[in-house]
Design an enzyme around this catalytic site. Structure first.
Site, PDB file in Angstrom:
ATOM      1  CG  ASP A  85      -9.187  -1.530  11.815  1.00 27.24           C
ATOM      2  OD1 ASP A  85      -8.129  -2.135  11.529  1.00 27.24           O
ATOM      3  OD2 ASP A  85      -9.622  -0.562  11.157  1.00 27.24           O
ATOM      4  CG  HIS A 134      -6.190  -2.329   8.682  1.00 26.37           C
ATOM      5  ND1 HIS A 134      -6.400  -1.123   9.320  1.00 26.37           N
ATOM      6  CD2 HIS A 134      -4.839  -2.481   8.673  1.00 26.37           C
ATOM      7  CE1 HIS A 134      -5.240  -0.602   9.670  1.00 26.37           C
ATOM      8  NE2 HIS A 134      -4.273  -1.402   9.299  1.00 26.37           N
ATOM      9  CD  GLU A 161      -9.005   0.876   7.680  1.00 29.96           C
ATOM     10  OE1 GLU A 161      -8.937  -0.132   8.424  1.00 29.96           O
ATOM     11  OE2 GLU A 161      -8.455   1.953   7.952  1.00 29.96           O
ATOM     12  CG  ASP A 209      -0.363  -0.590   2.457  1.00 31.19           C
ATOM     13  OD1 ASP A 209       0.873  -0.551   2.590  1.00 31.19           O
ATOM     14  OD2 ASP A 209      -1.119  -1.093   3.305  1.00 31.19           O
TER      15      ASP A 209
END
Ligand code: F6R
Length: 256
Positions: free
Chosen positions: A132, A134, A139, A63
Protein backbone atom coordinates in the site's frame (compact mmCIF):
# COMPACT_ATOMS: atom_id res chain seq x y z
CA UNK A 1 15.38 9.71 -7.28
CA UNK A 2 17.77 7.31 -8.92
CA UNK A 3 15.91 4.23 -10.11
CA UNK A 4 18.14 1.18 -10.54
CA UNK A 5 16.46 -1.75 -12.26
CA UNK A 6 18.21 -5.11 -12.30
CA UNK A 7 17.06 -8.40 -13.83
CA UNK A 8 16.95 -10.24 -10.50
CA UNK A 9 16.54 -9.61 -6.81
CA UNK A 10 20.10 -10.80 -6.23
CA UNK A 11 21.54 -8.35 -8.77
CA UNK A 12 19.54 -5.44 -7.28
CA UNK A 13 20.60 -6.50 -3.78
CA UNK A 14 24.26 -6.50 -4.81
CA UNK A 15 24.02 -2.89 -6.00
CA UNK A 16 22.49 -1.91 -2.65
CA UNK A 17 25.12 -3.88 -0.71
CA UNK A 18 27.95 -2.20 -2.65
CA UNK A 19 26.51 1.19 -1.75
CA UNK A 20 26.44 0.34 1.96
CA UNK A 21 29.90 -1.26 1.83
CA UNK A 22 31.31 1.90 0.23
CA UNK A 23 29.72 4.03 2.96
CA UNK A 24 31.14 1.84 5.75
CA UNK A 25 34.61 1.93 4.19
CA UNK A 26 34.50 5.72 3.71
CA UNK A 27 32.92 6.39 7.10
CA UNK A 28 33.59 3.56 9.57
CA UNK A 29 31.40 5.24 12.24
CA UNK A 30 28.42 5.65 9.89
CA UNK A 31 24.88 5.68 11.25
CA UNK A 32 22.59 3.26 9.41
CA UNK A 33 18.83 3.10 9.51
CA UNK A 34 17.63 -0.47 9.07
CA UNK A 35 14.44 -2.21 7.98
CA UNK A 36 12.98 -5.66 8.59
CA UNK A 37 10.60 -7.88 6.60
CA UNK A 38 11.38 -10.14 3.67
CA UNK A 39 12.90 -7.44 1.43
CA UNK A 40 16.22 -6.74 3.23
CA UNK A 41 16.96 -10.41 4.00
CA UNK A 42 19.14 -10.93 0.92
CA UNK A 43 20.83 -7.57 1.56
CA UNK A 44 21.79 -8.60 5.09
CA UNK A 45 23.08 -11.97 3.84
CA UNK A 46 25.20 -10.21 1.23
CA UNK A 47 26.55 -7.69 3.76
CA UNK A 48 27.45 -10.53 6.15
CA UNK A 49 29.36 -12.30 3.39
CA UNK A 50 31.37 -9.10 2.71
CA UNK A 51 32.92 -9.27 6.21
CA UNK A 52 32.80 -5.51 6.73
CA UNK A 53 33.94 -3.77 9.89
CA UNK A 54 30.88 -2.81 11.94
CA UNK A 55 32.75 -2.05 15.17
CA UNK A 56 32.03 1.69 15.05
CA UNK A 57 28.72 1.59 13.16
CA UNK A 58 25.53 2.72 14.89
CA UNK A 59 22.13 1.44 13.78
CA UNK A 60 18.55 2.61 14.26
CA UNK A 61 15.71 0.35 13.20
CA UNK A 62 12.62 1.80 11.61
CA UNK A 63 9.98 0.09 13.65
CA UNK A 64 8.80 -2.54 16.12
CA UNK A 65 5.52 -4.20 17.03
CA UNK A 66 3.91 -3.08 20.26
CA UNK A 67 3.26 -5.75 22.87
CA UNK A 68 5.25 -8.62 21.34
CA UNK A 69 7.82 -9.95 23.78
CA UNK A 70 11.35 -9.15 22.62
CA UNK A 71 12.11 -12.89 22.42
CA UNK A 72 9.07 -13.58 20.18
CA UNK A 73 10.34 -15.00 16.89
CA UNK A 74 8.54 -12.23 14.94
CA UNK A 75 9.64 -9.26 17.06
CA UNK A 76 11.95 -7.02 15.08
CA UNK A 77 14.51 -7.39 17.89
CA UNK A 78 14.60 -11.14 17.16
CA UNK A 79 14.60 -10.54 13.40
CA UNK A 80 17.60 -8.22 13.53
CA UNK A 81 19.66 -10.41 15.84
CA UNK A 82 18.87 -13.54 13.85
CA UNK A 83 19.42 -12.09 10.39
CA UNK A 84 22.19 -9.55 10.88
CA UNK A 85 23.56 -8.56 14.27
CA UNK A 86 24.73 -11.94 15.53
CA UNK A 87 26.75 -12.43 12.33
CA UNK A 88 28.72 -9.14 12.43
CA UNK A 89 31.07 -7.35 14.84
CA UNK A 90 28.62 -4.60 15.81
CA UNK A 91 28.65 -3.44 19.44
CA UNK A 92 25.45 -4.08 21.35
CA UNK A 93 25.36 -0.52 22.71
CA UNK A 94 25.37 0.84 19.13
CA UNK A 95 22.12 -0.95 18.20
CA UNK A 96 18.82 0.87 18.58
CA UNK A 97 15.37 -0.64 18.04
CA UNK A 98 12.20 0.96 19.43
CA UNK A 99 10.99 -0.77 22.61
CA UNK A 100 7.53 -2.11 21.84
CA UNK A 101 7.05 -3.10 25.47
CA UNK A 102 7.78 0.28 27.02
CA UNK A 103 5.22 1.57 29.53
CA UNK A 104 5.39 5.13 28.25
CA UNK A 105 5.35 4.87 24.45
CA UNK A 106 5.23 8.64 23.68
CA UNK A 107 8.25 9.21 25.93
CA UNK A 108 10.40 6.51 24.34
CA UNK A 109 9.41 7.76 20.88
CA UNK A 110 10.67 11.21 21.81
CA UNK A 111 13.85 9.68 23.22
CA UNK A 112 14.37 7.69 20.01
CA UNK A 113 14.32 10.92 18.01
CA UNK A 114 16.80 12.49 20.44
CA UNK A 115 19.13 9.49 20.17
CA UNK A 116 19.11 9.71 16.37
CA UNK A 117 19.93 13.42 16.57
CA UNK A 118 22.66 12.84 19.22
CA UNK A 119 24.30 10.24 16.97
CA UNK A 120 24.67 12.91 14.27
CA UNK A 121 21.68 11.77 12.18
CA UNK A 122 21.22 8.79 9.89
CA UNK A 123 23.68 8.60 6.99
CA UNK A 124 21.80 5.96 5.06
CA UNK A 125 18.32 4.58 5.70
CA UNK A 126 17.34 1.20 4.25
CA UNK A 127 13.65 1.04 3.32
CA UNK A 128 11.24 -1.59 2.06
CA UNK A 129 7.79 -0.65 0.80
CA UNK A 130 4.39 -2.05 1.68
CA UNK A 131 1.98 -3.11 -1.04
CA UNK A 132 0.00 0.00 0.00
CA UNK A 133 3.04 2.28 -0.31
CA UNK A 134 3.96 2.47 3.39
CA UNK A 135 7.56 3.11 4.43
CA UNK A 136 8.46 2.17 7.97
CA UNK A 137 4.96 1.56 9.25
CA UNK A 138 3.70 4.92 8.05
CA UNK A 139 0.43 3.78 6.59
CA UNK A 140 -1.52 5.78 4.01
CA UNK A 141 -2.64 9.24 5.20
CA UNK A 142 0.27 9.40 7.66
CA UNK A 143 1.45 12.96 8.10
CA UNK A 144 4.30 13.56 5.69
CA UNK A 145 5.98 15.48 8.54
CA UNK A 146 5.43 12.79 11.19
CA UNK A 147 8.01 11.75 13.78
CA UNK A 148 8.54 8.49 15.67
CA UNK A 149 5.20 7.49 17.18
CA UNK A 150 2.57 4.79 17.59
CA UNK A 151 0.60 3.74 14.49
CA UNK A 152 -2.25 1.32 13.86
CA UNK A 153 -1.61 -1.10 11.01
CA UNK A 154 -4.09 -1.25 8.14
CA UNK A 155 -6.05 -4.41 7.47
CA UNK A 156 -3.98 -4.92 4.32
CA UNK A 157 -0.64 -4.72 6.15
CA UNK A 158 -1.89 -7.15 8.81
CA UNK A 159 -2.95 -9.51 5.99
CA UNK A 160 0.42 -9.08 4.22
CA UNK A 161 2.30 -9.85 7.44
CA UNK A 162 0.10 -12.82 8.41
CA UNK A 163 2.59 -14.98 6.47
CA UNK A 164 5.16 -14.42 9.23
CA UNK A 165 2.75 -15.06 12.12
CA UNK A 166 0.76 -18.00 10.74
CA UNK A 167 -2.55 -16.09 10.91
CA UNK A 168 -3.86 -12.56 10.56
CA UNK A 169 -5.26 -12.59 14.11
CA UNK A 170 -1.77 -13.09 15.52
CA UNK A 171 -0.40 -9.91 13.89
CA UNK A 172 -0.30 -7.04 16.39
CA UNK A 173 -2.51 -4.02 15.65
CA UNK A 174 -0.05 -1.43 16.87
CA UNK A 175 3.54 -0.52 16.12
CA UNK A 176 6.12 2.12 16.88
CA UNK A 177 7.57 3.58 13.70
CA UNK A 178 9.96 6.33 12.76
CA UNK A 179 7.90 9.07 11.14
CA UNK A 180 8.06 10.18 7.55
CA UNK A 181 9.71 13.41 8.72
CA UNK A 182 12.31 11.28 10.52
CA UNK A 183 12.99 9.21 7.39
CA UNK A 184 13.24 12.36 5.26
CA UNK A 185 16.09 13.60 7.47
CA UNK A 186 18.32 10.63 6.62
CA UNK A 187 21.12 11.88 4.37
CA UNK A 188 20.44 9.08 1.87
CA UNK A 189 17.44 6.79 1.53
CA UNK A 190 17.87 3.40 -0.11
CA UNK A 191 14.54 1.85 -1.05
CA UNK A 192 14.43 -1.78 -2.12
CA UNK A 193 11.49 -3.59 -3.72
CA UNK A 194 11.28 -7.01 -5.27
CA UNK A 195 8.47 -8.92 -6.92
CA UNK A 196 5.38 -8.09 -8.95
CA UNK A 197 3.27 -7.52 -5.83
CA UNK A 198 5.27 -4.30 -5.22
CA UNK A 199 4.96 -3.00 -8.80
CA UNK A 200 1.85 -0.86 -8.27
CA UNK A 201 3.13 0.73 -5.06
CA UNK A 202 6.50 1.47 -6.74
CA UNK A 203 4.88 3.01 -9.83
CA UNK A 204 2.78 5.31 -7.64
CA UNK A 205 5.72 6.20 -5.41
CA UNK A 206 8.09 7.00 -8.27
CA UNK A 207 5.82 8.37 -10.99
CA UNK A 208 2.63 9.33 -9.18
CA UNK A 209 1.81 12.56 -7.39
CA UNK A 210 3.27 13.17 -3.95
CA UNK A 211 0.46 12.20 -1.64
CA UNK A 212 -0.03 10.64 1.77
CA UNK A 213 -2.14 7.98 0.02
CA UNK A 214 1.25 6.53 -0.98
CA UNK A 215 3.66 7.62 1.77
CA UNK A 216 6.74 6.47 -0.21
CA UNK A 217 5.93 9.13 -2.85
CA UNK A 218 7.27 11.79 -0.46
CA UNK A 219 10.75 10.48 -1.28
CA UNK A 220 10.44 12.44 -4.53
CA UNK A 221 11.15 15.48 -2.33
CA UNK A 222 14.37 14.00 -0.90
CA UNK A 223 17.66 15.03 -2.47
CA UNK A 224 19.36 11.62 -2.28
CA UNK A 225 17.25 8.53 -2.89
CA UNK A 226 18.28 5.31 -4.61
CA UNK A 227 15.57 2.81 -5.51
CA UNK A 228 16.85 -0.72 -6.25
CA UNK A 229 14.29 -2.88 -8.05
CA UNK A 230 14.14 -6.23 -9.77
CA UNK A 231 12.36 -6.42 -13.14
CA UNK A 232 8.98 -7.54 -11.70
CA UNK A 233 8.87 -4.68 -9.15
CA UNK A 234 9.68 -2.24 -12.00
CA UNK A 235 7.09 -3.72 -14.36
CA UNK A 236 4.49 -0.94 -13.92
CA UNK A 237 6.90 1.97 -14.34
CA UNK A 238 6.12 3.91 -17.51
CA UNK A 239 9.68 5.20 -17.75
CA UNK A 240 11.47 1.92 -17.01
CA UNK A 241 13.45 2.08 -20.26
CA UNK A 242 14.66 5.59 -19.42
CA UNK A 243 15.75 4.54 -15.93
CA UNK A 244 17.67 1.56 -17.37
CA UNK A 245 19.29 3.81 -19.97
CA UNK A 246 20.42 6.32 -17.34
CA UNK A 247 21.94 3.58 -15.17
CA UNK A 248 23.70 1.89 -18.10
CA UNK A 249 25.23 5.19 -19.20
CA UNK A 250 26.47 6.52 -15.87
CA UNK A 251 29.91 8.12 -16.04
CA UNK A 252 32.57 5.86 -14.51
CA UNK A 253 33.12 8.11 -11.49
CA UNK A 254 29.44 7.85 -10.62
CA UNK A 255 29.16 4.08 -10.58
CA UNK A 256 29.12 2.00 -7.41
C1 F6R B 1 9.87 -3.07 8.05
C2 F6R B 1 9.18 -1.95 7.44
C3 F6R B 1 8.13 -2.14 6.41
C4 F6R B 1 8.48 -3.17 5.35
C5 F6R B 1 7.32 -3.35 4.38
C6 F6R B 1 7.61 -4.39 3.33
O1 F6R B 1 10.84 -2.62 8.98
O2 F6R B 1 9.47 -0.86 7.79
O3 F6R B 1 7.88 -0.91 5.78
O4 F6R B 1 9.63 -2.76 4.67
O5 F6R B 1 6.18 -3.72 5.09
O6 F6R B 1 7.70 -5.64 3.94
P1 F6R B 1 8.29 -6.90 3.14
O7 F6R B 1 9.72 -6.60 2.90
O8 F6R B 1 8.13 -8.05 4.11
O9 F6R B 1 7.49 -7.01 1.91
Amino acid sequence: MEIIIQPTQQAATEVAARLIATLLRDKPDAVLGLATGSTPLSLYQTLISMELDWSKVKTFNLDEYIGLPREHSQSYHSFMWENLFRHINIRKENIHIPDGNAKDIPRICEEYEKMIAASGGIDLQVLGIGTDGHIGFNEHTSSLASRTRIKTLTKRTRMDNARFFGSEEAVPFHVITMGIGTIMEARTNLLLAFGANKAAAIAEAVEGPIASSNPASVLQMHRSVKVCLDDPAASKLQRAEYFRWVYDNKPDWQTF
